[in-house]
Write a protein that holds these residues in place. Structure first.
Motif, mmCIF file in Angstrom:
data_model
loop_
_atom_site.group_PDB
_atom_site.id
_atom_site.type_symbol
_atom_site.label_atom_id
_atom_site.label_comp_id
_atom_site.label_asym_id
_atom_site.label_seq_id
_atom_site.Cartn_x
_atom_site.Cartn_y
_atom_site.Cartn_z
ATOM 1 N N THR A 53 19.994 -62.584 36.746
ATOM 2 C CA THR A 53 19.250 -62.030 35.618
ATOM 3 C C THR A 53 18.160 -62.992 35.174
ATOM 4 O O THR A 53 17.004 -62.600 34.969
ATOM 5 C CB THR A 53 20.192 -61.748 34.433
ATOM 6 N N LEU A 54 18.509 -64.255 35.036
ATOM 7 C CA LEU A 54 17.568 -65.262 34.552
ATOM 8 C C LEU A 54 16.448 -65.526 35.550
ATOM 9 O O LEU A 54 15.370 -65.990 35.168
ATOM 10 C CB LEU A 54 18.323 -66.564 34.246
ATOM 11 N N VAL A 55 16.694 -65.243 36.825
ATOM 12 C CA VAL A 55 15.664 -65.431 37.849
ATOM 13 C C VAL A 55 14.767 -64.204 37.950
ATOM 14 O O VAL A 55 13.531 -64.315 37.982
ATOM 15 C CB VAL A 55 16.305 -65.724 39.228
ATOM 16 N N TYR A 56 15.376 -63.021 37.989
ATOM 17 C CA TYR A 56 14.621 -61.808 38.266
ATOM 18 C C TYR A 56 13.826 -61.283 37.078
ATOM 19 O O TYR A 56 12.741 -60.725 37.259
ATOM 20 C CB TYR A 56 15.551 -60.707 38.778
ATOM 21 N N VAL A 57 14.332 -61.423 35.866
ATOM 22 C CA VAL A 57 13.617 -60.890 34.701
ATOM 23 C C VAL A 57 12.249 -61.560 34.514
ATOM 24 O O VAL A 57 11.241 -60.867 34.329
ATOM 25 C CB VAL A 57 14.485 -60.996 33.428
ATOM 26 N N PRO A 58 12.151 -62.902 34.583
ATOM 27 C CA PRO A 58 10.810 -63.513 34.504
ATOM 28 C C PRO A 58 9.909 -63.097 35.672
ATOM 29 O O PRO A 58 8.693 -62.924 35.485
ATOM 30 C CB PRO A 58 11.101 -65.023 34.545
ATOM 31 N N LEU A 59 10.478 -62.938 36.870
ATOM 32 C CA LEU A 59 9.691 -62.499 38.020
ATOM 33 C C LEU A 59 9.122 -61.110 37.785
ATOM 34 O O LEU A 59 7.960 -60.823 38.124
ATOM 35 C CB LEU A 59 10.551 -62.522 39.286
ATOM 36 N N LEU A 60 9.926 -60.229 37.190
ATOM 37 C CA LEU A 60 9.451 -58.887 36.880
ATOM 38 C C LEU A 60 8.314 -58.929 35.850
ATOM 39 O O LEU A 60 7.366 -58.153 35.937
ATOM 40 C CB LEU A 60 10.608 -58.033 36.350
ATOM 41 N N ALA A 61 8.416 -59.848 34.886
ATOM 42 C CA ALA A 61 7.347 -59.994 33.895
ATOM 43 C C ALA A 61 6.035 -60.383 34.569
ATOM 44 O O ALA A 61 4.965 -59.861 34.226
ATOM 45 C CB ALA A 61 7.735 -61.035 32.846
ATOM 46 N N VAL A 62 6.117 -61.264 35.558
ATOM 47 C CA VAL A 62 4.928 -61.654 36.321
ATOM 48 C C VAL A 62 4.351 -60.446 37.060
ATOM 49 O O VAL A 62 3.130 -60.270 37.145
ATOM 50 C CB VAL A 62 5.267 -62.783 37.320
ATOM 51 N N CYS A 63 5.234 -59.600 37.576
ATOM 52 C CA CYS A 63 4.792 -58.401 38.303
ATOM 53 C C CYS A 63 4.074 -57.406 37.399
ATOM 54 O O CYS A 63 3.330 -56.542 37.887
ATOM 55 C CB CYS A 63 5.993 -57.721 38.973
#
Length: 222
Positions: A53-63
């Motif tokens: 969760t902590l890895v993917y949520v910021p990545l999604l924000a970048v997307c």
């Protein structure tokens, strides 16, 4: 920093180049993506979050954020009225299903983040869930698809930011594909939790009746 200053200084001029429909698209896209980058994380049930969760949520924000910059600067020359209208309709669909799902969940427990390590205790099959099994993910992906549609014909290196404009379609599509992979993985993870819970039988029947990400269901045929 020079690139950032250049983008900021060019923003008013690019805005004036946009038609009214394209300006409406930009405003809707900005509001939608800002909503998705702030409201869901603030309402997550933090107790069940995992490392994923902590890895993917910021990545999604970048997307969400990075393609928006490319889309804005490419938009004056990259989309006709039909493409822009389709983009607007997708964003309207996105907002409709997101807020419908949010209000429909007010009586339920807090929303859990993707990849949370919690066991399902209830199954929602009404409201937007009567049309699509994952209305939130469907909404998130719809706004990203809208970004690609309006930049799919972007190829104008004569702009002040030629690389950004010429590759806007590729940037938007890359963000969509990365997000789709993450959300699809999250869906598989969540459905596996249902299969291992006491709600397995109900969930299997629900899966046969309602599609995963598209609002297609037997309700449409009644």
């Amino acid at each position: 920093m020079e690139v950032v200053r250049s983008l900021v200084s060019d923003t008013p001029g690019v805005w004036r180049e946009l038609t009214t429909l394209k300006q409406a698209f930009v405003v809707l896209k900005f509001v939608t993506d800002l909503t998705y980058c702030t409201i869901p994380p603030l309402t997550f049930a933090k107790s069940h979050m995992s490392i994923r969760t902590l890895v993917y949520v910021p990545l999604l924000a970048v997307c969400y954020v990075v393609p928006d910059v490319a889309i804005f600067f490419a938009l004056p020359k990259s989309a006709d009225s039909t493409q822009t209208l389709i983009g607007v309709l997708l964003i309207v669909y996105s907002l409709l299903f997101f807020w419908w799902a949010r209000f429909h969940m007010l009586s339920k427990s807090a929303l859990t983040a993707c990849f949370s390590a919690d066991e399902p205790t209830f199954l929602i099959t009404t409201g937007p869930w009567a049309f699509v099994r994952n209305p939130f993910y469907s909404a998130y992906l719809a706004t990203m698809l809208a970004g690609f549609i309006v930049t799919s014909s972007s190829n104008h290196p004569d702009h002040d930011h030629p690389y950004l404009v010429s590759h806007a379609g590729g940037i938007a599509m890359s963000a969509f594909l990365v997000s789709f992979a993450i959300y699809y993985h999250a869906i598989r993870d969540e459905e596996a939790k249902f299969s291992a819970s006491k709600l397995r039988t109900q969930h299997e029947a629900y899966k046969r009746r309602v599609w995963c990400l598209l609002p297609l269901t037997d309700v449409m045929r009644r």
